[in-house]
Design a protein around this motif. Structure first.
Motif, PDB file in Angstrom:
ATOM      1  N   CYS A  31       0.863  -1.188   0.000  1.00 42.96           N
ATOM      2  CA  CYS A  31       0.000   0.000   0.000  1.00 42.96           C
ATOM      3  C   CYS A  31       0.892   1.228   0.000  1.00 42.96           C
ATOM      4  CB  CYS A  31      -0.915  -0.024   1.231  1.00 42.96           C
ATOM      5  SG  CYS A  31      -2.041   1.374   1.352  1.00 42.96           S
ATOM      6  N   ASP A  32       0.893   1.945  -1.117  1.00 41.92           N
ATOM      7  CA  ASP A  32       1.756   3.116  -1.248  1.00 41.92           C
ATOM      8  C   ASP A  32       1.302   4.235  -0.321  1.00 41.92           C
ATOM      9  OD1 ASP A  32       3.286   1.883  -3.242  1.00 41.92           O
ATOM     10  OD2 ASP A  32       1.896   2.516  -4.814  1.00 41.92           O
ATOM     11  N   PHE A  57      -3.932   4.714   3.922  1.00 41.12           N
ATOM     12  CA  PHE A  57      -4.993   4.889   4.906  1.00 41.12           C
ATOM     13  C   PHE A  57      -5.622   3.558   5.292  1.00 41.12           C
ATOM     14  CE2 PHE A  57      -4.228   9.119   4.266  1.00 41.12           C
ATOM     15  CZ  PHE A  57      -5.146   9.983   4.835  1.00 41.12           C
ATOM     16  N   GLY A  58      -4.958   2.457   4.936  1.00 38.49           N
ATOM     17  CA  GLY A  58      -5.472   1.145   5.273  1.00 38.49           C
ATOM     18  C   GLY A  58      -5.646   0.291   4.038  1.00 38.49           C
ATOM     19  N   TYR A  59      -5.876  -0.996   4.265  1.00 38.81           N
ATOM     20  CA  TYR A  59      -6.042  -1.965   3.189  1.00 38.81           C
ATOM     21  C   TYR A  59      -7.248  -2.829   3.509  1.00 38.81           C
ATOM     22  CZ  TYR A  59      -4.895  -5.633  -0.185  1.00 38.81           C
ATOM     23  OH  TYR A  59      -4.945  -6.530  -1.223  1.00 38.81           O
ATOM     24  N   GLN A  92      -8.179  -4.265  -1.778  1.00 39.64           N
ATOM     25  CA  GLN A  92      -7.767  -3.015  -2.403  1.00 39.64           C
ATOM     26  C   GLN A  92      -7.353  -2.031  -1.321  1.00 39.64           C
ATOM     27  OE1 GLN A  92     -11.139  -1.760  -4.746  1.00 39.64           O
ATOM     28  NE2 GLN A  92     -10.469  -2.908  -6.553  1.00 39.64           N
ATOM     29  N   ALA A  93      -6.374  -1.190  -1.665  1.00 37.71           N
ATOM     30  CA  ALA A  93      -5.973  -0.130  -0.747  1.00 37.71           C
ATOM     31  C   ALA A  93      -7.066   0.934  -0.676  1.00 37.71           C
ATOM     32  CB  ALA A  93      -4.653   0.481  -1.197  1.00 37.71           C
ATOM     33  N   VAL A  94      -7.204   1.556   0.487  1.00 33.91           N
ATOM     34  CA  VAL A  94      -8.284   2.516   0.703  1.00 33.91           C
ATOM     35  C   VAL A  94      -8.006   3.839  -0.010  1.00 33.91           C
ATOM     36  CG1 VAL A  94      -9.476   3.874   2.471  1.00 33.91           C
ATOM     37  CG2 VAL A  94      -8.980   1.459   2.868  1.00 33.91           C
ATOM     38  N   TRP A  95      -6.748   4.314   0.025  1.00 35.58           N
ATOM     39  CA  TRP A  95      -6.450   5.643  -0.493  1.00 35.58           C
ATOM     40  C   TRP A  95      -6.770   5.805  -1.980  1.00 35.58           C
ATOM     41  CZ3 TRP A  95      -6.076  10.411   0.832  1.00 35.58           C
ATOM     42  CH2 TRP A  95      -5.424  11.334   0.006  1.00 35.58           C
ATOM     43  N   LEU A 134     -13.711  -2.220   8.335  1.00 36.97           N
ATOM     44  CA  LEU A 134     -13.103  -1.217   9.201  1.00 36.97           C
ATOM     45  C   LEU A 134     -12.117  -0.301   8.479  1.00 36.97           C
ATOM     46  CD1 LEU A 134     -12.725  -0.018  12.030  1.00 36.97           C
ATOM     47  CD2 LEU A 134     -11.041  -1.801  12.482  1.00 36.97           C
ATOM     48  N   PRO A 135     -11.202  -0.789   7.627  1.00 40.72           N
ATOM     49  CA  PRO A 135     -10.271   0.134   6.963  1.00 40.72           C
ATOM     50  C   PRO A 135     -10.969   1.203   6.134  1.00 40.72           C
ATOM     51  CG  PRO A 135      -9.471  -2.107   6.786  1.00 40.72           C
ATOM     52  CD  PRO A 135     -10.852  -2.200   7.366  1.00 40.72           C
TER      53      PRO A 135
END
Length: 335
Positions: free
Chosen positions: A94-95, A99-101, A107-110, A300-301
């Motif tokens: 996660c680059d 902000f979480g995964y 998938q990454a959140v950002w 949650l993420p």
């Protein structure tokens, strides 16, 4: 002026750190006081009848088996430099800012948040222009003609706007202007693809949202103008022969702008953090709809990412409000 800006920026950075710590505590510390353990928190990501191996894997992936200070450090480190998550046979990176995964969508959140920010920003910007112009204009006219027909009409509309909830006005606008009389589109179109369709699709949402907020601004402007127009410096300006329009705008309205700037910064910051009900009613793929999906899926993420981005927008909005204070009133720079 430069020292004032630097002080406010330093305060904004400290506030962001405090908000991040509080947000982390809400999601990871408070559940422990409510009796939840690391196993019960991990079980929420799996479903019914999980095995002990599944719970242990989720605990390790989310770092729930580590001390709270270590979890917070990894969380801050992920925002700054990124993070790597073990998702079984492979790993996912996660680059930064991470902000979480989401282990449910993998998938990454950002990146998902950044793809939805333009939708929420479009909704907030258009509605803000409408409610600011209409609300301030109605408040000024009502203050200049108190107890007149215009005053009672504008304040009656303001009372209706404050009283009617978004899920009523929004659905009513959809029913009338999208389905019964198909004047506006139903599917969001990015402004980069077709600006006319973009505005056509968002206009009912803008008007529904502006009706709620412009009512507050109209009442606030009216109250401030009624107070300032009776001040001695207003009578002095009129006695010096200034045009009435200049007296109203430059002297009366400018003095009443301070509370308007305050509430506008807060409202815009909150909207940029996600207009949940509006986006849900009009099916707009923005941050608010993303938050609803996270809550529905118990992801949650996603919820944590939306909370942090909303806090970021509110802090930035407060910083801009402080800078606007300095521009509107030079005395603020000395505080």
């Amino acid at each position: 002026m430069i020292s004032y800006i630097l002080r406010r920026m330093a305060a904004a950075v400290i506030l962001l750190l405090v908000v991040t710590a509080v947000t982390f505590a809400i999601f990871f510390v408070l559940p422990r006081f409510a009796g939840q353990t690391a196993d019960s928190l991990a079980q929420q990501y799996i479903g019914k009848n999980p095995s002990a191996a599944d719970i242990a894997a989720v605990k390790q992936n989310l770092g729930l088996d580590q001390p709270l200070y270590a979890q917070f450090w990894h969380f801050i480190k992920g925002i700054v430099v990124g993070a790597t998550y073990d998702i079984g046979p492979t790993t996912a990176h996660c680059d930064a800012p991470c902000f979480g995964y989401s282990f449910k969508t993998h998938q990454a959140v950002w990146p998902e948040l950044t793809s939805r920010i333009p939708v929420t920003a479009s909704l907030a910007a258009g509605a803000a222009v409408l409610w600011l112009v209409s609300g301030v204009t109605a408040g000024v006219v009502s203050a200049l003609k108190p107890r007149s027909f215009l005053d009672r009409t504008f304040m009656g509309i303001a009372l209706a706007g404050v009283s009617l909830p978004m899920f009523f006005t929004g659905n009513l606008a959809l029913l009338l202007f999208t389905f019964q009389w198909p004047i506006f589109g139903q599917t969001y179109v990015p402004i980069t693809e077709n600006p006319a369709e973009w505005a056509n699709t968002l206009f009912p949402a803008w008007c529904s949202l502006a009706l709620l907020y412009s009512a507050i601004y109209a009442r606030l402007t009216r109250s401030g103008m009624l107070e300032t127009m009776n001040e001695d410096y207003i009578r002095t300006a009129r006695a010096k022969g200034l045009r009435e329009s200049k007296v109203v705008v430059r002297h009366g309205l400018r003095a009443a702008l301070t509370p308007i700037i305050t509430i506008f910064g807060m409202d815009l910051g909150l909207l940029l953090g996600g207009a949940v009900i509006t986006e849900y009613v009009f099916s707009l793929p923005g941050i608010g709809q993303y938050a609803v999906q996270g809550i529905t899926d118990n992801d949650l993420p996603k919820i944590l990412g939306v909370t942090l981005i909303a806090a970021l927008f509110v802090v930035i909005a407060n910083l801009l409000v402080d800078l606007l204070y300095a521009a509107a009133d030079p005395r603020v720079r000395l505080s």
